[in-house]
Design a protein around this motif. Sequence first.
Motif, short mmCIF file in Angstrom:
data_model
loop_
_atom_site.label_atom_id
_atom_site.label_comp_id
_atom_site.label_asym_id
_atom_site.label_seq_id
_atom_site.Cartn_x
_atom_site.Cartn_y
_atom_site.Cartn_z
N ASN A 1 12.25 -6.20 59.96
CA ASN A 1 10.86 -6.58 59.32
C ASN A 1 10.25 -4.84 58.76
N VAL A 2 11.49 -4.13 58.85
CA VAL A 2 11.10 -2.48 58.28
C VAL A 2 11.58 -2.12 57.21
N CYS A 3 10.69 -2.07 56.47
CA CYS A 3 11.11 -1.10 54.99
C CYS A 3 12.19 -0.15 54.88
N ASP A 4 13.35 0.06 54.26
CA ASP A 4 13.94 0.93 54.58
C ASP A 4 13.51 2.05 53.81
N VAL A 5 13.35 1.58 52.95
CA VAL A 5 12.55 2.63 52.09
C VAL A 5 11.48 3.68 52.37
N CYS A 6 10.47 2.57 52.78
CA CYS A 6 9.54 3.84 53.11
C CYS A 6 8.98 3.14 54.38
N GLY A 7 9.32 2.61 55.59
CA GLY A 7 9.22 1.89 57.14
C GLY A 7 7.54 1.24 57.00
N GLY A 8 7.36 -0.19 55.76
CA GLY A 8 6.21 -0.22 55.45
C GLY A 8 6.03 -1.95 56.32
N GLU A 9 5.73 -2.31 56.63
CA GLU A 9 6.14 -3.85 56.58
C GLU A 9 6.20 -4.95 56.23
N LEU A 10 7.49 -5.56 56.00
CA LEU A 10 7.63 -6.79 55.17
C LEU A 10 7.30 -8.02 55.97
N THR A 11 6.78 -8.79 54.44
CA THR A 11 5.86 -9.85 54.40
C THR A 11 7.43 -10.94 54.34
N HIS A 12 6.56 -12.50 54.17
CA HIS A 12 7.49 -13.20 53.55
C HIS A 12 6.50 -13.96 52.98
N ARG A 13 6.94 -14.70 51.35
CA ARG A 13 5.97 -15.07 50.71
C ARG A 13 5.86 -16.76 51.81
N ALA A 14 4.75 -17.63 51.38
CA ALA A 14 4.78 -18.49 52.06
C ALA A 14 5.27 -19.71 51.36
N ASP A 15 5.22 -19.39 50.33
CA ASP A 15 6.08 -20.53 49.23
C ASP A 15 7.39 -20.62 49.12
N ASP A 16 8.51 -19.26 50.01
CA ASP A 16 9.76 -18.95 50.31
C ASP A 16 10.28 -20.02 51.87
N ASN A 17 9.65 -21.33 51.36
CA ASN A 17 10.16 -21.86 53.03
C ASN A 17 10.95 -23.06 52.58
N GLU A 18 12.10 -23.89 53.21
CA GLU A 18 12.63 -24.48 53.56
C GLU A 18 13.07 -25.87 52.08
N ASP A 19 10.70 -26.61 52.84
CA ASP A 19 11.53 -27.50 51.84
C ASP A 19 10.76 -27.27 50.38
N THR A 20 10.01 -26.16 50.31
CA THR A 20 9.11 -26.16 48.79
C THR A 20 10.30 -25.73 48.21
N ILE A 21 11.68 -24.80 48.86
CA ILE A 21 12.56 -24.64 47.81
C ILE A 21 13.10 -25.50 47.56
N ARG A 22 13.38 -26.33 48.29
CA ARG A 22 14.93 -27.47 48.84
C ARG A 22 14.10 -27.97 46.97
N ASN A 23 12.84 -28.72 46.85
CA ASN A 23 11.96 -29.67 45.43
C ASN A 23 12.81 -28.46 44.04
N ARG A 24 11.64 -27.60 44.04
CA ARG A 24 12.22 -25.62 43.77
C ARG A 24 13.44 -26.51 42.73
N LEU A 25 14.73 -26.02 43.81
CA LEU A 25 15.91 -26.70 43.15
C LEU A 25 16.51 -28.26 42.81
N LYS A 26 14.92 -29.27 43.24
CA LYS A 26 15.86 -30.35 42.86
C LYS A 26 15.08 -30.43 41.76
N VAL A 27 14.15 -30.24 41.33
CA VAL A 27 13.18 -30.27 39.74
C VAL A 27 14.04 -29.19 38.89
N TYR A 28 14.50 -28.29 39.32
CA TYR A 28 15.80 -27.58 38.67
C TYR A 28 17.23 -28.52 38.20
N GLU A 29 17.89 -28.88 38.68
CA GLU A 29 18.72 -29.66 39.12
C GLU A 29 18.34 -31.36 37.86
N GLU A 30 17.53 -31.63 38.40
CA GLU A 30 16.78 -33.08 37.09
C GLU A 30 16.70 -32.56 35.67
#
Length: 217
Positions: free
Chosen positions: A148-177
Amino acid sequence: MRIVLLGAPGSGKGTQSKLIMERYQVPQISTGDLLRAAVAAGTPLGQQAKAAMDAGQLVTDDIVLGMIRERLAMPDTQQGYILDGFPRNLAQAGALDDLLKDLGKPLDVALLIDVDFESLMQRLTGRQTCASCGAVFNRYTHPTREENVCDVCGGELTHRADDNEDTIRNRLKVYEEQTRPLVQYYNERSLLKTVKGEGEIETIYKAVADVLASTRQ
């Protein structure tokens, strides 16, 4: 070189698109960018798009195609273009073919960056971004030296709220369809070329460059 770039979310299309732009000196045409620019500039099409979005509606294909027509009339597209984000379905693909035929700028190739489902899930669910410098890492495929620490500047790493498994599975399902049928559409027109989008960026790009070079012959 006139290209439609295909690939699921997380396939690395954006990265490969930048490399193609540098090599062939052609612009990337993103429909999202076109929409934002037209709305900001207050063009007639931008005003129509804004009215639709303000009403909670999807921007119609006619408006998007109108923006693409205007963009392809610009001088920097004379040597080619990369279309990214359009078409998204078969109806849009047919309308785009008609437009490009009318403009005398038909496609040379539909390039698919193909990545298997599990790899896409890892890429998307593991993505982390530095809040300070914007550097992007992945806890599975490109982890930082310190968690959770950036290799470049030492800043804090964040994780997008919409990068969760359920949301991503839905995005990939829409792509497939909706978008995956474009693979068959362009294959039937002898325009489809496929590159495996797994491995080092440079290795993938070499395969992309080989495909594009063979297309130009």
